[in-house]
Motif scaffolding. Structure first.
Motif, short mmCIF file in Angstrom:
data_model
loop_
_atom_site.label_atom_id
_atom_site.label_comp_id
_atom_site.label_asym_id
_atom_site.label_seq_id
_atom_site.Cartn_x
_atom_site.Cartn_y
_atom_site.Cartn_z
N LYS A 144 0.83 -1.20 0.00
CA LYS A 144 0.00 0.00 0.00
C LYS A 144 0.87 1.26 0.00
N ARG A 145 1.94 1.23 0.77
CA ARG A 145 2.82 2.40 0.87
C ARG A 145 3.46 2.73 -0.48
N LEU A 146 3.86 1.70 -1.21
CA LEU A 146 4.49 1.95 -2.51
C LEU A 146 3.46 2.33 -3.57
N ASN A 147 2.27 1.77 -3.44
CA ASN A 147 1.25 1.98 -4.47
C ASN A 147 0.61 3.37 -4.39
N ALA A 148 0.64 3.97 -3.20
CA ALA A 148 -0.10 5.22 -2.98
C ALA A 148 0.34 6.32 -3.95
N LYS A 149 1.60 6.28 -4.37
CA LYS A 149 2.12 7.36 -5.22
C LYS A 149 1.39 7.46 -6.56
N VAL A 150 0.82 6.36 -7.03
CA VAL A 150 0.22 6.38 -8.37
C VAL A 150 -0.98 7.33 -8.40
N TYR A 151 -1.92 7.13 -7.48
CA TYR A 151 -3.09 8.03 -7.46
C TYR A 151 -2.68 9.44 -7.03
N ALA A 152 -1.73 9.52 -6.08
CA ALA A 152 -1.30 10.84 -5.62
C ALA A 152 -0.74 11.65 -6.79
N GLU A 153 0.05 10.98 -7.62
CA GLU A 153 0.66 11.68 -8.75
C GLU A 153 -0.38 12.01 -9.82
N ALA A 154 -1.33 11.10 -10.01
CA ALA A 154 -2.40 11.37 -10.98
C ALA A 154 -3.17 12.63 -10.56
N LYS A 155 -3.34 12.77 -9.25
CA LYS A 155 -4.07 13.93 -8.73
C LYS A 155 -3.24 15.20 -8.91
N ARG A 156 -1.96 15.11 -8.56
CA ARG A 156 -1.09 16.28 -8.65
C ARG A 156 -0.96 16.76 -10.10
N LEU A 157 -0.83 15.82 -11.01
CA LEU A 157 -0.65 16.20 -12.41
C LEU A 157 -1.98 16.50 -13.11
N LYS A 158 -3.08 16.29 -12.38
CA LYS A 158 -4.42 16.58 -12.91
C LYS A 158 -4.71 15.86 -14.23
N VAL A 159 -4.34 14.59 -14.28
CA VAL A 159 -4.63 13.82 -15.49
C VAL A 159 -6.06 13.29 -15.43
N ASP A 160 -6.53 12.74 -16.56
CA ASP A 160 -7.88 12.16 -16.59
C ASP A 160 -7.89 10.70 -16.14
N TRP A 161 -6.91 9.97 -16.60
CA TRP A 161 -6.85 8.56 -16.20
C TRP A 161 -5.43 8.02 -16.32
N ILE A 162 -5.28 6.73 -15.95
CA ILE A 162 -3.93 6.16 -15.83
C ILE A 162 -3.79 4.98 -16.78
N LEU A 163 -2.64 4.94 -17.45
CA LEU A 163 -2.35 3.83 -18.35
C LEU A 163 -1.13 3.10 -17.79
N GLY A 164 -1.20 1.77 -17.78
CA GLY A 164 -0.10 0.99 -17.20
C GLY A 164 0.59 0.14 -18.24
N GLY A 165 1.90 0.03 -18.13
CA GLY A 165 2.70 -0.72 -19.08
C GLY A 165 2.65 -2.22 -18.86
N GLU A 166 3.53 -2.92 -19.58
CA GLU A 166 3.56 -4.39 -19.53
C GLU A 166 4.29 -4.85 -18.27
N CYS A 167 3.55 -5.36 -17.33
CA CYS A 167 4.18 -5.90 -16.12
C CYS A 167 3.21 -6.82 -15.41
#
Lengths: 537, 373
Positions: free
Chosen positions: A301-324
């Motif tokens: 959870k601690r490592l994952n939190a940055k994804v939504y936090a950054e999406a919010k900070r950068l004011k994007v519409d949605w998130i796209l994830g690579g091959e993993c």
């Protein structure tokens, strides 16, 4: 082990005859992970950081270690129905026993999923249930001793949490969850491999497991853009930390750092440029992968939190994830629950095709294979598979994508459009029955190479089969751990087969507007004769 | 390489280099297996012995035939309730189903609505296919590593067949037994009994399910004894429950076919038990009491051993959840805040390097409006 021979334990050894209640960690170099450095545990504010070595007799367990384990065990058991059900419901029918790649490769009975779970279950009976305290060995109960701790460390880090056993279990008992519990118990004692904890510490600090700092990431991506330019003549901008972009794009960090992942990343860059996607990378959310999954729910959870936090900070519409692979285990099954719901984002929609991806409407995170398959289906890409002429590919389903998500058709659809020759491996080794690379869930280190190669044996064997029968020379995968570790597995078990990311093959086939005639593949290898120039424009 | 195939692999390699000398370890291991089997058998005998004791005099008959069943029934009901509550009250913090088919994503891709369910109906069908058909066991396969290093994985449906045969027979037998406890006997129960006798070929008349369940239990037991991997992973309780069930089947058949206890008297006795006005079972004979005691032992131990899988199966999160954690928000009831590394802290540490690399900072933007800072 001599090259290209099966591990000596296979076929030679009779059925092992031993008392499985007696702890036997089988600790030896080549099969055991180095211990976490105290500074890494301390950076993460974890308890009981201490110096120890798995090869020494005394592991210097912290004071009160027994109580810590039992208390944590009780706590997790209260918090999770699955653990209670999985610890109580096993009938030892044996259906899982020969489904584990590590058992198939090592013939070690403690690698049978049923026994792996019994390593924990026996302590559950012996320490946490009254019947076990009275009936002892008759009901398969035992006490928690330092030897048991050693055995746990050995065997729960010989499980890649691939969940293949769970597919065959009539009660759906999931060894991955058992393994996760055991690893949490060990972590409370400061017992964990450095190969798991150091990447987590890196990731917590820099946003990615490799510890790449912001300027390093920028340089890497710009280098890849230059590579693309030298191949195609097209200058590509790589947006980083761009506020107001429509999409936050997050990849596993190996994709912009190491071969062969970087070729996949070049494929992403080319695709996004070609369709004019308004996206941005982030240096803070610079890794979608999450080694926290391999240590504890809290670290995940601690490592994952940055994804939504950054999406919010950068004011994007949605998130796209690579091959993993494991990144998508976290994003698909945990992210929205742990750090969501991200109501400040919008439901993913393709600006190119207009498709709204309803299946990701809560988490707002889309897999790039879903995105690209949609582009191809709506005829938005010009693909020339003849540029991959000479490559005969087979597709490796990553465990997490297969058994924690069920994404089978999308990557195959892309692969079939990007390449001329695609051959499936035998049906019992693909899709939901796929075999692990042998190095997932924190096992991909150097020092345990014997365990990795033995665990990779069933996969390597299936690759060898299609190599010999169909001339396969490409193992295509959509997982960064696969790209990092399958080359070794192929080198050993199926020599001559190269590992490719899906979007690398797509990048080869992608006909870009205004590109110069291509003469080389993304790997810098010459294109098949006559295929390069003919395909331009 | 399965443990079963060790033998095969040895065979293929002509057992070269494999010592044929008597292996002390092998003897010890075999002895260990027989020890487990022996303890299990002794337990079953001991419980059966209680039943025999009941045949001795009226005092024992009352204790064994009445007190034990009531006790066992209470343990059964109480234990199952406790376990159901223990499973049900525990939260399922995350949506982690095991997906065994194509997900529901793009509209032009055909999803697998049962193996990868995205709806309540799909989940229900998946759970029912597990409960009624043992879906996951149908997938079972053997893994053989041959001499030339090829791995073969042929389907292996023996376990599935035996398991289904056993459970289906058991269900029919339990339903048939309702005729002792219900008055009047529901016509469905009568019909079931008639169907079960349909394929009857012997004299005396034997129920088909009695034969099938006996064969299935024997098969399951033999499998545990002769397959090396099963021998290794079996616990005493695994043998115990198989032997106990075999004992129940054998005494049941004996009471009906050989001992020929009057069905009407048994019914009167059972109805008395059900109505909480128990009569003495002394006239029903030793074999009936043994049968009753063994069945009581099964009921009493049901919630506390492996048999609880029957309850657990309905609560297994990998099978009972829809694969929709991205589609619908899934809430963790014990979610708690954790220590984070915020963007601000990150930027604070790397701002010089970021500036040098030409990456924008949040700091800049905060300062721009004021202009001065």
């Amino acid at each position: 082990m001599a090259k290209n021979e099966r591990p000596e334990s296979l076929g030679k050894q009779g059925c092992p005859r031993e008392n499985l209640l007696k702890p036997a960690p089988h600790l030896k170099p080549g099969s055991i992970l180095y211990p976490a450095k105290p500074k890494n545990l301390e950076y993460l504010s974890l308890n009981n950081a201490h110096a120890w070595s798995p090869l020494e007799e005394d592991w210097k367990l912290p004071q009160g270690w027994h109580d810590i384990v039992i208390r944590t065990f009780r706590d997790r058991l209260e918090k999770s129905r699955s653990l209670k059900v999985f610890l109580e419901s096993c009938v030892r029918c044996g259906a899982c026993a020969d489904k584990c790649p590590f058992f198939l490769g090592t013939a070690d009975p403690r690698n049978m999923p049923v026994i792996r779970a019994e390593l924990l279950r026996s302590v559950y009976r012996g320490e946490l249930s009254n019947a076990g305290k009275i009936l002892k060995g008759i009901v398969g109960a035992r006490k928690l001793t330092p030897e048991v701790i050693k055995e746990w460390y050995a065997y729960f880090y010989r499980c890649s949490e691939c969940r293949r056993c769970s597919l065959f279990c009539p009660f759906g008992i999931d060894t991955a969850e058992i393994t996760m519990l055991a690893r949490e118990l060990l972590l409370e004692l400061g017992i964990a491999p450095n190969w798991v904890i150091e990447p987590i510490a890196n990731c917590f600090r820099t946003g990615n497991h490799l510890g790449i700092q912001p300027h390093g990431m920028k340089e890497s991506l710009e280098f890849l853009a230059e590579e693309v330019e030298s191949l195609t003549g097209i200058k590509i901008e790589v947006p980083i930390n761009k506020k107001g972009a429509k999409i936050l794009f997050v990849v596993p960090s190996a994709d912009y750092f190491a071969e062969p992942g970087i070729y996949t990343c070049m494929g992403y860059l080319m695709l996004f440029h070609e369709i004019g996607l308004d996206y941005t990378f982030s240096t803070y959310a610079s890794d979608g992968g999450n080694f926290g999954l391999f240590a504890s729910f809290e670290l995940m959870k601690r490592l994952n939190a940055k994804v939504y936090a950054e999406a919010k900070r950068l004011k994007v519409d949605w998130i796209l994830g690579g091959e993993c692979g494991h990144m998508w285990r976290v994003w698909h099954q945990y992210m929205d629950t742990m750090n969501g719901p991200p109501n400040f984002l919008r439901v993913p929609a393709s600006s190119v095709t207009g498709t709204v991806f309803e299946h990701a409407r809560s988490t707002k995170a889309l897999h790039i294979c879903e995105f690209t398959a949609d582009l191809i289906h709506e005829n938005k890409l010009r693909l020339d598979p003849s540029r991959n002429h000479g490559l005969v590919a087979t597709f490796h389903d990553s465990c997490n994508i297969a058994r924690a998500m069920g994404m089978f058709a999308e990557p195959r659809y892309i692969l079939e459009h990007a390449i001329e020759h695609f051959v499936e491996m035998p049906s019992e080794t693909i899709r939901e029955k796929t075999f692990c690379c042998g190095s997932g869930a924190g096992l991909g280190a150097e020092e345990n190479i014997e365990v990795r190669l033995k665990g990779g044996f069933p996969r390597g064997n299936a690759v060898r089969f299609v190599r010999d029968a169909n001339g396969v020379n490409v193992l295509c995968c959509i997982c960064a751990i696969d790209r990092a570790t399958l080359p070794t597995v192929c080198e050993y078990w199926a020599k001559g087969v190269e590992v490719y990311g899906l979007h690398e093959l797509l990048g080869n086939a992608l006909v870009m507007r205004g590109e110069k005639p291509r003469t080389k593949t993304l790997r810098g290898e010459p294109l098949p004769e006559g295929k390069g120039p003919a395909s331009g424009v | 390489m399965s443990v079963d195939s060790w033998l095969l692999a040895e065979h293929l390699e002509g057992r070269a280099g494999h010592s044929r000398m008597v292996d002390l370890e092998k003897i010890r291991a075999t002895a260990k297996m027989f020890l487990k089997l022996g303890i299990a058998f002794a337990c079953v005998l001991g419980i059966g012995g209680l039943g025999v004791l009941g045949g001795l005099n009226p005092w024992f008959a009352w204790r064994v035939g009445v007190v034990i069943p009531y006790l066992a029934f209470s343990l059964f009901v109480g234990g199952v309730v406790v376990k159901v509550l223990a499973f049900a009250k525990r939260p399922v913090p995350f949506c982690t189903p095991l997906t065994a088919g194509q997900q529901r994503s793009l509209i032009w891709i055909q999803p697998d609505p049962i193996e990868n369910p995205s709806s309540a109906l799909g989940v229900a069908l998946r759970v029912m296919s597990e409960a009624l058909l043992f879906r996951s066991l149908i997938r079972d396969e053997k893994s053989l590593v041959l001499k030339d290093k090829d791995v073969l994985q042929p389907p292996a449906r023996l376990l599935w067949g035996l398991a289904l045969l056993f459970h289906a027979s058991l269900l029919v037998i339990l339903l048939r037994h309702l005729r002792f406890a219900l008055e009047p006997v529901p016509s469905a129960v009568v019909f079931l009994g008639q169907m079960d006798e349909l394929l009857d070929f012997g004299i005396p008349r034997v129920f088909l399910t009695d034969i099938l369940i006996g064969l299935a239990l024997l098969g399951l037991l033999v499998r545990r004894i002769i397959q090396p991997k099963m021998r290794l992973l079996s616990l005493t309780q695994d043998y115990f429950f198989l032997l106990l069930l075999l004992g129940i089947v054998l005494t049941g058949v004996w009471v009906r076919e050989v001992n020929r206890v009057d069905v009407a008297e048994i019914k009167e006795f059972v109805l008395g038990i059900v109505a909480l006005k128990p009569r003495s079972p002394e006239r029903l004979g030793t074999f009936f009491l043994v049968h009753l005691t063994l069945a009581s032992a099964l009921a009493a131990s049901f919630p506390f051993g492996k048999l609880i899988h029957m309850v657990g199966a309905w609560f297994s999160p990998t099978r009972t959840l829809p694969n929709t954690p991205r589609r619908n928000h899934y809430q963790n009831p014990w979610d708690y805040p954790v220590k984070l590394h915020t963007y601000e802290a990150y930027e604070e540490e790397f701002k010089d390097k970021m500036l040098k690399a030409g990456l924008s900072l949040d700091l800049d933007q905060k300062e721009t409006p004021d202009g001065q800072k």
